[in-house]
Design an enzyme around this catalytic site. Structure first.
Site, short mmCIF file in Angstrom:
data_model
loop_
_atom_site.label_atom_id
_atom_site.label_comp_id
_atom_site.label_asym_id
_atom_site.label_seq_id
_atom_site.Cartn_x
_atom_site.Cartn_y
_atom_site.Cartn_z
N CYS A 26 0.87 -1.17 0.00
CA CYS A 26 0.00 0.00 0.00
C CYS A 26 0.91 1.22 0.00
CB CYS A 26 -0.97 -0.03 1.17
SG CYS A 26 -0.19 -0.12 2.79
N SER A 27 0.52 2.27 0.66
CA SER A 27 1.26 3.52 0.53
C SER A 27 2.56 3.55 1.32
CB SER A 27 0.38 4.70 0.98
OG SER A 27 -0.04 4.49 2.31
#
Length: 637
Positions: A26-27
């Protein structure tokens, strides 16, 4: 830092490439599905250059690497080959993982949510349509033999008849199984020819074994068991079948093996499971009576807050399909939903805080229509008096609908727009008692909330005073201090209370979280968009002073792959504080089963400190915190 070397070290500390079943990102973090979580050397992982923190599974082991996540992911992709995902998909349970109660519970709940949540809109729409048609015939506005009526009545009938196909599709999607093959496998059970064979006099047998006569229409568990077995068979043949013949040979073998096993064993077993769950819910209601409904209604605020209400979906659907009505979960949900509405609207009436009034009014209206998350997270759980009012109202309303034996006839969140779900053929008092129960729950919670409400002392200072506190150094200049504004209207909660350990532990950095009350997210500070994933759920902004600010919209929303998210900026864009950056359909995201708790974190907190953090309800563009370089803070301390 050598990212390739660090990636290899990460892989070794995870037990080697053979221990990794799948990889996502994810980020800020790498998400590993591992065959054996006990092989993880967490201490070694934390000492690897570039690794900020580690959260060991199950169900996933997460390695936090901050803004270097793409570099790490690309390096690991080369080492792992086809075991990496696209960063937005889902990962199933790792093969050979040691099962514990925690792993089993998390995996089962994740599977239930993934399979049933996408099906609910079709069931809800069909159920409400069916109840509306029933209402038309009950009030004699249309005849039940009218050709037009019969054609419309065929719509909900078809949805429930072919429900096993819907469940087969969502199960196959979750398990990464060939979806047309899954539909074909389960479709046999609904085929008129198969139904005719198992229902004829004397029945029929396969390999000398009698095929049980089971009505598979509207059943969910036979389809789930069939697809689970299909996943095992398909993976086996995909592994050992030569590529040139795989396209037809694997599906053929799946049909030849899975369909007979389903006809003889899995289908009847799934039907029995559904029957037992239905019997359990009916037993609970018949044994405890109205007490069961009242207790469940009063407990729903706490059950929903941790997502455990999803466990009621399968038995509720099965009970509805088996008996045509449901007398426990839906009536209890009606009492809870209306109690949330009453308590929250009372807060809107009593509070003198403009932001809280707006939040409460919006959340109260949503609760009236069956969407309680804005009220629950935005108001109820933040105020003990309001929570007690909700519990009292829900118990009272639940007791009334339990005593009067109110039954529902559709699987949908009870609210003003869906009250036709309580229309019962031959019993006009059912809808009347449902409405009375609605009024009881709403009235009790409204009165208690209104009488007990007290505004707390405002926690946030004015924007002007915050700017004055920030000092005279212009915002955004190197070595200066900056005013962080709120990226979305909602309620501020401490970062330590976020359900994701990576955020709550502070391993990513200092920050704060917000329970959103709207779907428009704005830039909290001037700067440059330095990261924006394709999933659009996380955006990183770097300020002129070098602070790296991350806005992470929701928990696990990376799995939505950008669905319900609209980005208004791109990576590399320059943004100003208050500029819209992302719009989110928050109701759709919540309906999909995801929390929208939004952490705002300063990734390089070693150099930048947060102070003067606001609390309670806030509006977008309002002051949230002050961001200072630590050298400046130390110098002025």
């Amino acid at each position: 830092m050598d990212v390739n070397g660090s990636a290899k070290a990460v892989l070794d500390a995870l037990g080697g490439a053979q221990n990794v079943s799948a990889l996502q990102h994810c980020s800020t973090r790498l998400r590993f599905a591992l065959a054996d979580d006990t092989k993880v050397d967490a201490k070694t992982l934390k000492d690897i250059p570039g690794v900020v923190g580690v959260v060991v599974g199950p169900p996933q082991t997460q390695v936090v690497v901050g803004s270097k996540v793409i570099d790490f992911y690309n390096a690991l992709s080369k080492l792992l080959g086809d075991r990496t995902g696209d960063g937005n998909g889902e990962t199933g349970p790792a093969t050979g993982a040691p099962w514990t109660w925690k792993r089993a519970g998390g995996t089962v709940m994740d599977f239930v949510v993934s399979v049933f949540t996408p099906v609910i809109p079709a069931i809800a729409g069909a159920g409400v349509l069916k109840s509306l048609l029933l209402l038309l015939t009950t009030v004699k506005w249309v005849s039940a033999t009218n050709p037009t009526y019969l054609l419309f009545a065929a719509i909900p009938t078809a949805v429930f008849t072919f429900l096993p196909l819907f469940v087969a599709y969502t199960s196959a999607r979750k398990l990464n199984v060939n979806r047309p093959v899954a539909l074909g496998t389960v479709g046999v059970l609904l085929h008129p020819g198969f139904t005719e064979l198992i229902t004829r006099d004397g029945g029929i047998s396969m390999f000398g074994i009698p095929v049980t006569n089971v009505p598979y229409n509207a059943q969910v568990f036979p389809a789930i068991l069939a697809v689970l077995f299909l996943a095992v068979v398909e993976r086996f043949f995909n592994k050992y079948t030569p590529g040139p013949i795989r396209v037809f040979f694997v599906p053929m073998m799946c049909f030849l093996i899975v369909v007979p096993v389903t006809m003889l064993a899995l289908g009847p077993l799934g039907y029995g499971m559904g029957t037992q769950l239905t019997s359990a819910m009916l037993w609970m209601h018949s044994t405890l009576g109205w007490v069961a409904v009242a207790l469940l209604a009063s407990l729903l605020p706490f059950v929903i807050s941790v997502g455990m209400h999803k466990a009621f979906i399968p038995p509720t659907i099965n009970t509805m399909n088996a008996t045509g009505s449901e007398m426990l979960y839906n009536p209890a949900s009606l009492a809870h939903n209306m109690s949330e509405a009453g308590a929250t609207l009372a807060v809107a009436l009593r509070t003198k805080k403009q932001a809280l009034r707006a939040t409460s009014l919006s959340a109260g209206v949503s609760a009236l229509f069956g969407i309680t998350e804005p009220a629950l997270y935005g108001v109820t759980l933040q105020n003990k008096r309001t929570l007690m009012a909700v519990v009292a109202g829900a118990f009272s309303g639940g007791a009334y609908v339990g005593i009067t034996h109110v039954s529902s006839h559709a699987v949908v969140g009870p609210g003003l727009a869906s009250m036709s779900m309580f229309v019962s053929p031959g019993d006009s008092s059912n809808i009347i008692n449902a409405v009375v129960g609605l009024l009881v729950a709403f009235g009790v919670s409204f009165v208690i909330s209104a009488l007990t409400w007290k505004d707390s002392t405002p926690a946030a200072a004015s924007q002007e005073s915050r700017q004055a506190d920030a000092g005279s150094v212009p915002a955004g200049t190197p070595g200066g201090s900056e005013l962080l504004i709120t990226p979305v209207s909602g309620v501020v909660v401490p970062l330590s209370e976020v359900g994701d350990q990576v955020f709550s532990s502070g391993v990513l950095g200092e920050g704060v979280a917000i329970e959103p009350a709207s779907g428009r997210f704005v830039a909290p500070v001037d700067g440059t968009v330095t990261s924006l994933l394709p999933s659009k759920h996380a955006i990183g902004i770097t300020t002129a002073s070098g602070a790296e600010v991350l806005i992470h919209i929701g928990m696990d929303t990376v799995k939505l792959a950008g669905e319900h998210f609209t980005a208004h900026v791109a990576q590399g864009d320059t943004v100003t504080a208050g500029q819209p950056v992302v719009d989110v359909d928050i109701e759709a995201v919540r309906a999909a089963g995801y929390s929208l708790t939004t952490p705002l974190v300063v990734l390089n907190s070693a150099e930048h400190a947060l102070s003067d953090i606001a609390a309670g309800p806030v509006e977008a563009d309002a002051p949230l915190a002050t961001l200072r370089k630590k050298e400046l803070s130390d110098a002025t301390a």
